[in-house]
Design a protein around this motif. Sequence first.
Motif, PDB file in Angstrom:
ATOM      1  N   LYS A 198       0.821  -1.204   0.000  1.00  0.00           N
ATOM      2  CA  LYS A 198       0.000   0.000   0.000  1.00  0.00           C
ATOM      3  C   LYS A 198       0.861   1.264   0.000  1.00  0.00           C
ATOM      4  O   LYS A 198       0.608   2.205  -0.776  1.00  0.00           O
ATOM      5  CB  LYS A 198      -0.916   0.001   1.221  1.00  0.00           C
ATOM      6  CG  LYS A 198      -1.751   1.259   1.379  1.00  0.00           C
ATOM      7  CD  LYS A 198      -2.563   1.215   2.673  1.00  0.00           C
ATOM      8  CE  LYS A 198      -3.310   2.522   2.897  1.00  0.00           C
ATOM      9  NZ  LYS A 198      -4.070   2.504   4.176  1.00  0.00           N
TER      10      LYS A 198
ATOM     11  N   LYS B  65       0.984   3.925  -3.109  1.00  0.00           N
ATOM     12  CA  LYS B  65       0.568   5.310  -2.873  1.00  0.00           C
ATOM     13  C   LYS B  65       1.657   6.286  -3.292  1.00  0.00           C
ATOM     14  O   LYS B  65       1.395   7.289  -3.978  1.00  0.00           O
ATOM     15  CB  LYS B  65       0.224   5.502  -1.396  1.00  0.00           C
ATOM     16  CG  LYS B  65      -0.268   6.902  -1.053  1.00  0.00           C
ATOM     17  CD  LYS B  65      -0.626   7.005   0.429  1.00  0.00           C
ATOM     18  CE  LYS B  65      -1.119   8.406   0.770  1.00  0.00           C
ATOM     19  NZ  LYS B  65      -1.480   8.528   2.216  1.00  0.00           N
TER      20      LYS B  65
ATOM     21  N   SER C  38       1.364   8.670  -6.768  1.00  0.00           N
ATOM     22  CA  SER C  38       1.416  10.129  -6.592  1.00  0.00           C
ATOM     23  C   SER C  38       2.534  10.736  -7.432  1.00  0.00           C
ATOM     24  O   SER C  38       2.358  11.791  -8.057  1.00  0.00           O
ATOM     25  CB  SER C  38       1.623  10.473  -5.115  1.00  0.00           C
ATOM     26  OG  SER C  38       0.517  10.066  -4.344  1.00  0.00           O
TER      27      SER C  38
ATOM     28  N   ARG D 282      -4.432   8.088 -11.908  1.00  0.00           N
ATOM     29  CA  ARG D 282      -3.862   7.658 -10.632  1.00  0.00           C
ATOM     30  C   ARG D 282      -4.420   6.304 -10.218  1.00  0.00           C
ATOM     31  O   ARG D 282      -3.679   5.414  -9.778  1.00  0.00           O
ATOM     32  CB  ARG D 282      -4.151   8.688  -9.531  1.00  0.00           C
ATOM     33  CG  ARG D 282      -3.454   8.392  -8.198  1.00  0.00           C
ATOM     34  CD  ARG D 282      -3.989   9.277  -7.084  1.00  0.00           C
ATOM     35  NE  ARG D 282      -5.380   8.974  -6.783  1.00  0.00           N
ATOM     36  CZ  ARG D 282      -5.778   7.935  -6.051  1.00  0.00           C
ATOM     37  NH1 ARG D 282      -4.890   7.086  -5.556  1.00  0.00           N
ATOM     38  NH2 ARG D 282      -7.054   7.724  -5.825  1.00  0.00           N
TER      39      ARG D 282
ATOM     40  N   TYR E 267      -2.316   2.863  -9.829  1.00  0.00           N
ATOM     41  CA  TYR E 267      -2.293   2.227  -8.507  1.00  0.00           C
ATOM     42  C   TYR E 267      -2.684   0.748  -8.610  1.00  0.00           C
ATOM     43  O   TYR E 267      -1.997  -0.128  -8.057  1.00  0.00           O
ATOM     44  CB  TYR E 267      -3.262   2.975  -7.584  1.00  0.00           C
ATOM     45  CG  TYR E 267      -3.207   2.595  -6.122  1.00  0.00           C
ATOM     46  CD1 TYR E 267      -3.706   1.376  -5.673  1.00  0.00           C
ATOM     47  CD2 TYR E 267      -2.673   3.474  -5.165  1.00  0.00           C
ATOM     48  CE1 TYR E 267      -3.682   1.032  -4.338  1.00  0.00           C
ATOM     49  CE2 TYR E 267      -2.626   3.129  -3.826  1.00  0.00           C
ATOM     50  CZ  TYR E 267      -3.134   1.917  -3.423  1.00  0.00           C
ATOM     51  OH  TYR E 267      -3.096   1.572  -2.097  1.00  0.00           O
TER      52      TYR E 267
END
Length: 277
Positions: free
Chosen positions: A132, A136, A140, A161, A165
């Motif tokens: 995770k 993240k 970003s 995004r 992800y």
Amino acid sequence: MTEAARQKMVERVRGLLRMAEDPSVTDAESQAFTAKAAELMTRHAIAEAEARAERGEEPDAISRMDYTVPGVGGHGKARVRALADIAAAYGCQSAVRGNNSENTERVMILVGTVSALDALRMLMPSISMQMKASAKFMSSAHVSDIRELRNYTRSELETERKRYYRSFVRAYGQAVAERIREFRARLHESASSGEGAAGAAEGSQASARGADLVLRDDVHRVQEEFQKQFPQLRKHRPERTHSAAGYRAGYRRGRQADLGLDTPVTSGGTSALPKNE
């Protein structure tokens, strides 16, 4: 392994995972702590298989475990797929309950040997946390990079995004699973090579062969039990969104994660991104 020795090993694993989850450690340190915990659990499982083979005992029992996967951000399916790959590397099979709504929790139902499920019960939370955090950070950074290329709308950036992800997470799980399988294979090779006196070497090789037969039998027993519990399991629809950049980044991140402490996997191994990814 005696019960006292097993408890000592379990406490050491828990200590490593507590260090891995400490927010003050770096990403590389966290990965190294988790990797060492995974190594200890894997060595324990193989040692137990060897001991059972030597004593002529029944193989490890087959059991099941429920593991909750969050759907936060609409990435539940990607997380399930990544964790299912990792569970499969430990010889487990999985089904998912509630894998339809995007933001709700899913429950993974894992079927495997008791030792494999014990390892996953301790390791999966730490692996999930690292996955995770990496996803993240990288998603970003990706959005920041493409924002400089042209004037994307806020909606377009958010869509990109999410695509990045999800692809990152799926590939990360695949790469980590590959490394687990490589590590297990190298442990077998190391045990089979047997160094030392001829008699000791022959005993070591016989033990390794016995353990190998036990572990191969475990795979079949897990498959049979899984089919018995889920005879009409439906395959869930794959996610339609895909980001080649996210997949490549996730795969590389999973392959390059620091395994630390000179484990047999630190030298890498032969692996390449699947074609067309």
